[in-house]
Design a protein around this motif. Structure first.
Motif, PDB file in Angstrom:
ATOM      1  N   LEU A  69      -2.745 -20.126  -0.889  1.00 52.75           N
ATOM      2  CA  LEU A  69      -1.358 -20.087  -1.801  1.00 52.75           C
ATOM      3  C   LEU A  69      -0.722 -21.124  -2.419  1.00 52.75           C
ATOM      4  O   LEU A  69      -0.515 -21.022  -3.661  1.00 52.75           O
ATOM      5  N   SER A  70      -1.368 -22.505  -2.148  1.00 55.25           N
ATOM      6  CA  SER A  70      -1.076 -23.834  -3.038  1.00 55.25           C
ATOM      7  C   SER A  70      -1.958 -23.349  -4.307  1.00 55.25           C
ATOM      8  O   SER A  70      -1.495 -23.735  -5.575  1.00 55.25           O
ATOM      9  N   SER A  73      -0.530 -20.614  -6.405  1.00 56.64           N
ATOM     10  CA  SER A  73       0.655 -21.204  -7.057  1.00 56.64           C
ATOM     11  C   SER A  73       0.439 -22.143  -8.433  1.00 56.64           C
ATOM     12  O   SER A  73       1.045 -21.936  -9.608  1.00 56.64           O
ATOM     13  N   LEU A 120       4.157 -24.267  -4.863  1.00 56.18           N
ATOM     14  CA  LEU A 120       4.935 -23.239  -4.906  1.00 56.18           C
ATOM     15  C   LEU A 120       6.243 -23.342  -5.587  1.00 56.18           C
ATOM     16  O   LEU A 120       6.786 -22.629  -6.401  1.00 56.18           O
ATOM     17  N   ALA A 123       5.490 -23.085  -9.284  1.00 55.17           N
ATOM     18  CA  ALA A 123       5.049 -21.875  -9.850  1.00 55.17           C
ATOM     19  C   ALA A 123       6.436 -21.224  -9.974  1.00 55.17           C
ATOM     20  O   ALA A 123       6.846 -20.302 -10.799  1.00 55.17           O
ATOM     21  N   CYS A 124       7.461 -21.568  -9.155  1.00 53.78           N
ATOM     22  CA  CYS A 124       8.872 -20.857  -9.172  1.00 53.78           C
ATOM     23  C   CYS A 124       9.548 -21.529 -10.505  1.00 53.78           C
ATOM     24  O   CYS A 124      10.149 -20.608 -11.183  1.00 53.78           O
ATOM     25  N   SER A 127       7.937 -19.915 -13.342  1.00 49.71           N
ATOM     26  CA  SER A 127       8.243 -18.366 -13.420  1.00 49.71           C
ATOM     27  C   SER A 127       9.747 -18.203 -14.096  1.00 49.71           C
ATOM     28  O   SER A 127       9.865 -17.300 -14.909  1.00 49.71           O
ATOM     29  N   ALA A 152      12.383 -22.510  -2.062  1.00 51.94           N
ATOM     30  CA  ALA A 152      10.844 -23.322  -2.385  1.00 51.94           C
ATOM     31  C   ALA A 152      10.920 -24.757  -1.775  1.00 51.94           C
ATOM     32  O   ALA A 152      10.225 -25.270  -1.013  1.00 51.94           O
TER      33      ALA A 152
END
Length: 185
Positions: A69-70, A73, A120, A123-124, A127, A152
């Protein structure tokens, strides 16, 4: 090009992923994500929910799956950095090269292979920037992502406020932006 760049970064991080509990919060975050529990305050609900999905993958140890997941991200954030630069007129090759400097920094590279919430969070933020720095920003989606991004990491709010201030300064109809706050909450 940004998709290929993100996939390349993901492929580069894979060999250095930690398959075990490493340091600080990795054990606590792994247990919380695997069992849909609550990590220490602020709880990191977005990481817990997405981490639970990654923990359900049928291979590797749970910390390895969460480290994926990391890695994903950081790969997403790198691709979005390149896409934002290209959207604003940078040469695609130069924007890709510039975006590659992001995961090449020590702290980012370190958190790309660990079970931690910072990747994460980045990434947020990337985005949200992608949604807001366009000529015609996608305000409803950005407002929704702003609400989700608060799950997050607590520091997400600072970047989100800066990005929304940029949009506010360009938007003529401020009532339209104020009407979006329920999406954030």
């Amino acid at each position: 090009m940004p998709v290929i760049l993100g996939m390349a970064v993901f492929a580069m991080v894979l060999p250095v992923l930690h398959g075990d509990v490493t340091w600080y919060d990795a054990g606590e975050l792994s247990v919380a994500a695997a069992g849909l529990g609550v990590a220490h305050p602020t709880g990191f609900p977005l990481f817990t929910m997405l981490g639970h999905l990654f923990a359900s993958l049928p291979f590797g140890s749970i910390p390895f799956r969460l480290a994926l997941l990391s890695a994903a991200s950081i790969a997403l954030a790198t691709g979005l950095i390149s896409a934002i630069a290209t959207y604003h007129g940078a040469c695609p090759k130069r924007s890709a090269l510039g975006a590659l400097l992001f995961p090449a920094t020590f702290v980012v590279w370190l958190h790309a292979g660990l079970v931690e919430v910072y990747a994460l969070n980045v990434a947020c933020i990337a985005s949200l920037a992608w949604l807001l720095v366009r000529e015609r920003p996608s305000l409803e989606r950005a407002a929704f992502l702003s609400g989700v991004g608060l799950g997050a990491h607590a520091t997400f709010v600072f970047s989100a406020l800066a990005l929304w201030a940029l949009v506010w300064s360009r938007e003529r109809d401020t009532r339209r932006i104020l009407a979006l706050w329920p999406w954030v909450l």
